[in-house]
Scaffold this motif. Structure first.
Motif, PDB file in Angstrom:
ATOM      1  N   ALA A 147       0.941  -1.125   0.075  1.00 56.81           N
ATOM      2  CA  ALA A 147       0.013   0.050   0.047  1.00 56.81           C
ATOM      3  C   ALA A 147       0.946   1.289  -0.088  1.00 56.81           C
ATOM      4  CB  ALA A 147      -1.015  -0.074   1.165  1.00 56.81           C
ATOM      5  N   THR A 148       0.200   2.620  -0.311  1.00 61.31           N
ATOM      6  CA  THR A 148       1.166   3.681  -0.399  1.00 61.31           C
ATOM      7  C   THR A 148       0.749   4.497   1.141  1.00 61.31           C
ATOM      8  OG1 THR A 148       0.589   3.454  -2.814  1.00 61.31           O
ATOM      9  CG2 THR A 148       1.415   5.574  -1.629  1.00 61.31           C
ATOM     10  N   LEU A 149       1.968   4.791   1.561  1.00 61.68           N
ATOM     11  CA  LEU A 149       1.804   5.791   2.519  1.00 61.68           C
ATOM     12  C   LEU A 149       1.982   7.426   2.156  1.00 61.68           C
ATOM     13  CD1 LEU A 149       1.874   6.437   5.860  1.00 61.68           C
ATOM     14  CD2 LEU A 149       4.290   6.160   5.535  1.00 61.68           C
ATOM     15  N   GLY A 150       1.156   8.141   2.645  1.00 61.83           N
ATOM     16  CA  GLY A 150       1.460   9.682   1.920  1.00 61.83           C
ATOM     17  C   GLY A 150       1.932  10.293   3.403  1.00 61.83           C
ATOM     18  N   VAL A 151       3.067  11.040   3.320  1.00 62.53           N
ATOM     19  CA  VAL A 151       3.401  11.792   4.474  1.00 62.53           C
ATOM     20  C   VAL A 151       3.252  13.396   4.176  1.00 62.53           C
ATOM     21  CG1 VAL A 151       5.233  12.180   6.070  1.00 62.53           C
ATOM     22  CG2 VAL A 151       4.983  10.129   5.070  1.00 62.53           C
ATOM     23  N   ARG A 159       9.895  12.136   8.372  1.00 60.82           N
ATOM     24  CA  ARG A 159      10.810  11.176   7.952  1.00 60.82           C
ATOM     25  C   ARG A 159      11.078   9.880   8.589  1.00 60.82           C
ATOM     26  NH1 ARG A 159      13.928  16.208   6.593  1.00 60.82           N
ATOM     27  NH2 ARG A 159      15.248  15.972   8.302  1.00 60.82           N
ATOM     28  N   ALA A 160      10.979   9.959  10.149  1.00 54.17           N
ATOM     29  CA  ALA A 160      10.763   9.037  10.841  1.00 54.17           C
ATOM     30  C   ALA A 160       9.583   8.066  10.595  1.00 54.17           C
ATOM     31  CB  ALA A 160      10.806   9.337  12.189  1.00 54.17           C
ATOM     32  N   VAL A 161       8.624   8.689  10.284  1.00 53.63           N
ATOM     33  CA  VAL A 161       7.311   7.629  10.309  1.00 53.63           C
ATOM     34  C   VAL A 161       7.687   6.939   8.691  1.00 53.63           C
ATOM     35  CG1 VAL A 161       4.901   8.095   9.304  1.00 53.63           C
ATOM     36  CG2 VAL A 161       5.752   9.254  11.218  1.00 53.63           C
ATOM     37  N   ALA A 162       8.140   7.812   7.748  1.00 55.31           N
ATOM     38  CA  ALA A 162       8.461   7.042   6.484  1.00 55.31           C
ATOM     39  C   ALA A 162       9.604   5.937   6.699  1.00 55.31           C
ATOM     40  CB  ALA A 162       9.266   8.094   5.571  1.00 55.31           C
ATOM     41  N   ARG A 163      10.586   6.180   7.503  1.00 55.60           N
ATOM     42  CA  ARG A 163      11.689   5.263   7.744  1.00 55.60           C
ATOM     43  C   ARG A 163      10.865   3.879   8.135  1.00 55.60           C
ATOM     44  NH1 ARG A 163      14.773   8.757   9.846  1.00 55.60           N
ATOM     45  NH2 ARG A 163      14.309   8.477  11.935  1.00 55.60           N
ATOM     46  N   ARG A 164       9.896   3.804   9.216  1.00 58.98           N
ATOM     47  CA  ARG A 164       9.336   2.862   9.673  1.00 58.98           C
ATOM     48  C   ARG A 164       8.289   2.054   8.407  1.00 58.98           C
ATOM     49  NH1 ARG A 164      10.427   6.045  13.335  1.00 58.98           N
ATOM     50  NH2 ARG A 164      10.861   5.662  15.656  1.00 58.98           N
ATOM     51  N   ALA A 165       8.106   2.929   7.538  1.00 59.51           N
ATOM     52  CA  ALA A 165       7.175   2.050   6.663  1.00 59.51           C
ATOM     53  C   ALA A 165       7.792   1.233   5.661  1.00 59.51           C
ATOM     54  CB  ALA A 165       6.458   3.226   5.354  1.00 59.51           C
ATOM     55  N   GLN A 166       9.055   1.446   5.668  1.00 63.58           N
ATOM     56  CA  GLN A 166      10.113   0.580   4.927  1.00 63.58           C
ATOM     57  C   GLN A 166       9.848  -0.907   5.317  1.00 63.58           C
ATOM     58  OE1 GLN A 166      13.838   1.990   4.846  1.00 63.58           O
ATOM     59  NE2 GLN A 166      13.351   3.769   3.515  1.00 63.58           N
ATOM     60  N   GLY A 167       9.495  -0.859   6.825  1.00 63.89           N
ATOM     61  CA  GLY A 167       9.651  -2.353   7.423  1.00 63.89           C
ATOM     62  C   GLY A 167       8.504  -2.838   6.848  1.00 63.89           C
ATOM     63  N   VAL A 172       6.143   4.847  -0.402  1.00 63.06           N
ATOM     64  CA  VAL A 172       6.166   6.225   0.594  1.00 63.06           C
ATOM     65  C   VAL A 172       6.040   7.658  -0.421  1.00 63.06           C
ATOM     66  CG1 VAL A 172       6.588   7.609   2.422  1.00 63.06           C
ATOM     67  CG2 VAL A 172       7.014   5.170   2.456  1.00 63.06           C
ATOM     68  N   LEU A 173       5.139   8.468  -0.390  1.00 65.67           N
ATOM     69  CA  LEU A 173       5.143   9.756  -1.072  1.00 65.67           C
ATOM     70  C   LEU A 173       5.126  10.757   0.183  1.00 65.67           C
ATOM     71  CD1 LEU A 173       2.438   8.787  -3.540  1.00 65.67           C
ATOM     72  CD2 LEU A 173       4.893   8.328  -3.805  1.00 65.67           C
ATOM     73  N   TYR A 174       5.716  11.894  -0.342  1.00 67.43           N
ATOM     74  CA  TYR A 174       5.454  12.848   0.821  1.00 67.43           C
ATOM     75  C   TYR A 174       5.342  14.276  -0.328  1.00 67.43           C
ATOM     76  CZ  TYR A 174      10.363  14.188  -0.317  1.00 67.43           C
ATOM     77  OH  TYR A 174      11.423  14.909  -1.063  1.00 67.43           O
ATOM     78  N   THR A 175       4.922  15.192   0.561  1.00 60.66           N
ATOM     79  CA  THR A 175       4.764  16.470   0.320  1.00 60.66           C
ATOM     80  C   THR A 175       5.280  17.598   1.415  1.00 60.66           C
ATOM     81  OG1 THR A 175       3.457  18.264  -0.823  1.00 60.66           O
ATOM     82  CG2 THR A 175       2.349  17.102   0.647  1.00 60.66           C
ATOM     83  N   THR A 176       6.102  18.440   1.148  1.00 61.22           N
ATOM     84  CA  THR A 176       6.712  19.313   2.292  1.00 61.22           C
ATOM     85  C   THR A 176       6.858  20.513   1.667  1.00 61.22           C
ATOM     86  OG1 THR A 176       7.785  19.098   4.089  1.00 61.22           O
ATOM     87  CG2 THR A 176       9.022  18.715   1.957  1.00 61.22           C
ATOM     88  N   ARG A 177       7.285  21.746   2.535  1.00 58.22           N
ATOM     89  CA  ARG A 177       7.658  22.954   2.045  1.00 58.22           C
ATOM     90  C   ARG A 177       8.893  23.050   1.309  1.00 58.22           C
ATOM     91  NH1 ARG A 177       7.455  26.300   7.488  1.00 58.22           N
ATOM     92  NH2 ARG A 177       8.565  24.194   8.161  1.00 58.22           N
ATOM     93  N   SER A 178       9.923  22.595   1.843  1.00 60.73           N
ATOM     94  CA  SER A 178      11.337  22.818   1.212  1.00 60.73           C
ATOM     95  C   SER A 178      11.852  21.655   0.563  1.00 60.73           C
ATOM     96  CB  SER A 178      12.053  23.625   1.964  1.00 60.73           C
ATOM     97  OG  SER A 178      11.869  23.440   3.392  1.00 60.73           O
TER      98      SER A 178
END
Ligand code: DGY
Length: 316
Positions: A147-151, A159-167, A172-178
């Protein structure tokens, strides 16, 4: 005379002992936040205060505290502090970054898993004392592998949430300011907010609350989310328009939500209370013994550094 410091709640570290020899410490001992009047009265004679996320530090408060030089916020988020007003009055502000990243990411995953695997319903069934016949179709949830996790918000916690998703074998997709350097992306791919909403099976909110992120997830965003998706918020309640969330859950097609933070804390929207598709916790993202202690050491360490004329540990 020793400088006075107001600590707006009892901390897991003895503030008076920590600052012994540097300050005279006044701790607000009640198990509730000080009222605005109490906060003003107790902070007025102080050179530094340790504030909590529930203490509103606005210009009116600052005006009533002519001695104040430092606000050491016991949180990474500083949305309770009017930073512009503090700057204008020459009051420095610190927060408690880094030390709560793992604890908050863990709680994000706890909520994510609880919603995905329908633990609230399952718990209730098991506690009835009879789990009933094993059913091939009973309490089916969302398979995370594949499944796909969006952060939303890819800072330290995102990033720590994304790191856990690898396991868990998630994309993982993300959107952020910079822009985030490739080496810090944790295998995640940057996408637009529209794409994040459209593709995420689980959307985790990890952004700070700012004027730009207030109601980042409102009715239009909820309508744009992938059918069957889960929303998890461990950042700040006001990132989500809670009334719109309740409507979206009523109408479908959201699968559910995991919420640790609320728009009108300490109140929880009544429409969220009885739902089986929503798992709630009382703003405990950073609530491990280790993390809350480290937060106290950092907040008090900032006060001590300031009073000694040393560099602040974690200036905002
Ligand atoms: C923070 O630090 O901002 C959290 O919400 C509480 O630990």
């Amino acid at each position: 005379m020793a400088p006075r410091v107001f600590v707006a709640r009892r901390l897991p570290v003895d503030a008076a002992a920590f600052l012994e020899g540097d300050a005279e410490v006044d701790v607000f001992e009640a198990p509730r936040p000080p009222t605005p009047d109490e906060l003003r009265a107790r902070a007025a004679p102080c050179r530094a205060i340790v504030s909590l996320l529930s203490d509103r530090i606005d210009d009116a408060l600052l005006a009533a505290c002519p001695e104040l030089e430092l606000i050491a916020n016991y949180a990474v988020g500083v949305d309770n502090v009017d930073l512009a007003a503090a700057k204008a009055r020459g009051v420095r502000v610190t927060n408690t970054p880094d030390v709560l990243t793992d604890a908050t990411a863990d709680l994000t995953w706890a909520l994510l898993l609880a919603v995905a695997r329908r633990l609230r319903e399952g718990e209730r069934v098991a506690r009835s004392g009879d789990i009933g016949a094993w059913q091939p179709t009973g309490l089916l949830g969302l398979e995370l592998a594949g499944a796909t996790l969006g952060v939303f918000g890819f800072g330290r916690i995102g990033r720590a949430v994304a790191r856990r998703a690898q396991g868990f074998g998630m994309r993982v997709l993300y959107t952020t300011r910079s822009p985030v350097p490739e080496a810090e992306r944790e295998g995640a791919a940057p996408v637009s907010k529209a794409e994040l909403l459209a593709r995420a099976d689980v959307l985790c909110l990890c952004a700070p609350l700012t004027p730009e992120t207030r109601h980042a997830v409102g009715a239009p965003e909820l309508a744009a989310m992938k059918p069957g998706a889960i929303l998890v918020n461990t950042a700040r309640g006001a990132l989500v328009d809670e009334a719109a969330l309740v409507q979206a859950l009523d109408a479908g097609p959201l699968r559910g939500a995991g919420l640790d933070v609320f728009e009108e804390e300490p109140k929880v929207h009544p429409g969220l209370l009885e739902r089986d598709d929503v798992v709630l916790s009382p703003h405990i993202g950073s609530a491990t013994e280790h993390t809350r202690r480290r937060m106290a050491e950092i907040a008090l360490g900032n006060v001590r550094a300031h009073l000694r004329g040393e560099p602040l540990l974690t200036p905002v």
